[in-house]
Design a protein around this motif. Structure first.
Motif, mmCIF file in Angstrom:
data_model
loop_
_atom_site.group_PDB
_atom_site.id
_atom_site.type_symbol
_atom_site.label_atom_id
_atom_site.label_comp_id
_atom_site.label_asym_id
_atom_site.label_seq_id
_atom_site.Cartn_x
_atom_site.Cartn_y
_atom_site.Cartn_z
ATOM 1 N N UNK A 66 62.388 17.937 -21.599
ATOM 2 C CA UNK A 66 62.964 18.881 -22.467
ATOM 3 C C UNK A 66 64.140 18.603 -23.306
ATOM 4 N N UNK A 67 65.108 17.919 -22.359
ATOM 5 C CA UNK A 67 66.329 17.408 -23.071
ATOM 6 C C UNK A 67 65.810 16.535 -23.942
ATOM 7 N N UNK A 68 65.013 15.737 -23.952
ATOM 8 C CA UNK A 68 64.795 14.387 -24.856
ATOM 9 C C UNK A 68 64.207 15.280 -26.069
ATOM 10 N N UNK A 69 63.640 16.297 -25.769
ATOM 11 C CA UNK A 69 62.734 17.030 -27.081
ATOM 12 C C UNK A 69 63.721 17.627 -28.019
ATOM 13 N N UNK A 78 75.724 12.446 -19.783
ATOM 14 C CA UNK A 78 75.420 13.663 -20.244
ATOM 15 C C UNK A 78 74.013 13.943 -19.646
ATOM 16 N N UNK A 79 73.268 13.204 -19.482
ATOM 17 C CA UNK A 79 72.148 13.812 -18.629
ATOM 18 C C UNK A 79 72.512 14.032 -17.241
ATOM 19 N N UNK A 84 70.513 18.487 -12.431
ATOM 20 C CA UNK A 84 71.073 18.181 -10.978
ATOM 21 C C UNK A 84 69.636 17.224 -10.447
ATOM 22 N N UNK A 85 70.160 15.821 -10.523
ATOM 23 C CA UNK A 85 69.102 14.966 -9.777
ATOM 24 C C UNK A 85 69.947 13.931 -9.309
ATOM 25 N N UNK A 197 75.161 17.533 -10.308
ATOM 26 C CA UNK A 197 75.429 17.737 -11.582
ATOM 27 C C UNK A 197 76.969 17.330 -11.837
ATOM 28 N N UNK A 198 77.325 16.800 -13.022
ATOM 29 C CA UNK A 198 78.705 16.346 -13.112
ATOM 30 C C UNK A 198 79.299 17.384 -14.205
#
Length: 304
Positions: A66-69, A78-79, A84-85, A197-198
């Motif tokens: 969804x982020x890339x869409x 940014x990702x 959170x991964x 998450x950053x």
């Protein structure tokens, strides 16, 4: 490691005895390459399928899709600030959904498969800006006066070919299969939804706030200041050529952005530490003299 043998000493391997690149099966693209990839390597697909073994991983994959869409070009930071991964799973997931630009105005960024920013003038907002906080006595403050830390200390640095290196926690494929992707180890204070998450500041520049590091890599759309966006969009609708240095922007756009951002940061430091600027001289027209200078030569920490 078991099975490791020291290489035979010869003129070919005396320099560069560091470890070999860990293959994550990413596709690397240079600015002057004619074609861009439309799908991942088979090995990248197999790698992700191997470690994607639970619903949490499927959810992370969908979130990144969804982020890339919404935005076809992303930096790694940014990702990491938006989903959170676990970092080790992200190394496997990114090559599954995007390719990596090595050179040009989108260098060090991940681009959605099938999208070529060189053919879309609107992609200029995704270009990267290498920004370094200027420090030195001619600016009124030294590196030691900076309330911003360096990514890496110059006084505590060893070459990557030396044995003494910081120990890192090695994550095996087995660990990744056990759901380390977002669940992590037990007893952690952060909730699973945001454990990895950053902060937003690692990729967004805002007026009145100092960057977390002296060297930052911003995408132009993440410069959240109206005056900076005016500089970026000066040639909207009249973009004629995409160049390796300036992309779709006017020539020297990056220099103008750095000057404006440096003035903003200087004003912040002036307001927090006015004593540093008591003897600062200005030019005849009242504007501070600015010249591009980096306090230290710091590398982006991505190891693609």
């Amino acid at each position: 490691r078991e099975g490791y043998n020291n290489p035979q000493v010869s003129g070919e391997n005396l320099i560069g005895l560091s470890r070999a690149r860990r293959p994550h099966n990413a596709i690397f693209v240079n600015f002057d390459d004619e074609e861009i990839p439309t799908k991942p390597l088979d090995a990248a697909v197999q790698n992700w399928q191997k470690v994607c073994t639970n619903p949490v991983d499927k959810k992370v994959e969908e979130e990144l899709r969804k982020l890339f869409e919404v935005r076809p070009v992303w930096s790694r930071n940014a990702v990491k600030a938006n989903i959170s991964v676990h970092p080790d799973k992200l190394k496997v997931l990114l090559p599954y959904l995007a390719y990596y630009m090595l050179t040009g105005p989108w260098r060090s960024l991940w681009v959605r498969f099938g999208y070529d920013p060189r053919k879309h003038p609107e992609a200029k907002i995704y270009q990267v800006l290498d920004f370094r906080i200027r420090c030195g006595m001619k600016y009124g403050y030294a590196a030691t006066d900076m309330p911003v830390k360096a990514k890496r200390s110059t006084y505590n640095y060893s070459l990557p070919i030396t044995v003494k290196k910081q120990g890192s926690h090695t994550v095996s494929v087995h660990d990744l299969k056990q759901g380390l992707g977002s669940a992590g180890t037990s007893g952690a204070k952060k909730p699973p939804s945001s454990r990895y998450k950053l902060k937003e500041s690692v990729y967004v520049f805002k007026e009145g706030a100092l960057p977390p590091y002296r060297q930052m890599f911003y995408q132009l759309c993440d410069l959240n200041v109206e005056s900076l966006q005016k500089i970026i969009h000066r040639n909207d609708g009249t973009e004629s050529e995409c160049t390796e240095r300036d992309g779709w922007c006017l020539a020297k756009t990056s220099d103008d952005l750095r000057d404006s951002m440096s003035l903003m940061i200087k004003q912040i430091i002036r307001s927090t530490r006015p004593a540093l600027f008591s003897n600062t001289t200005s030019s005849e027209d009242g504007k501070e003299q600015l010249a591009y200078e980096s306090g230290e030569d710091e590398d982006d920490e991505e190891e693609e």
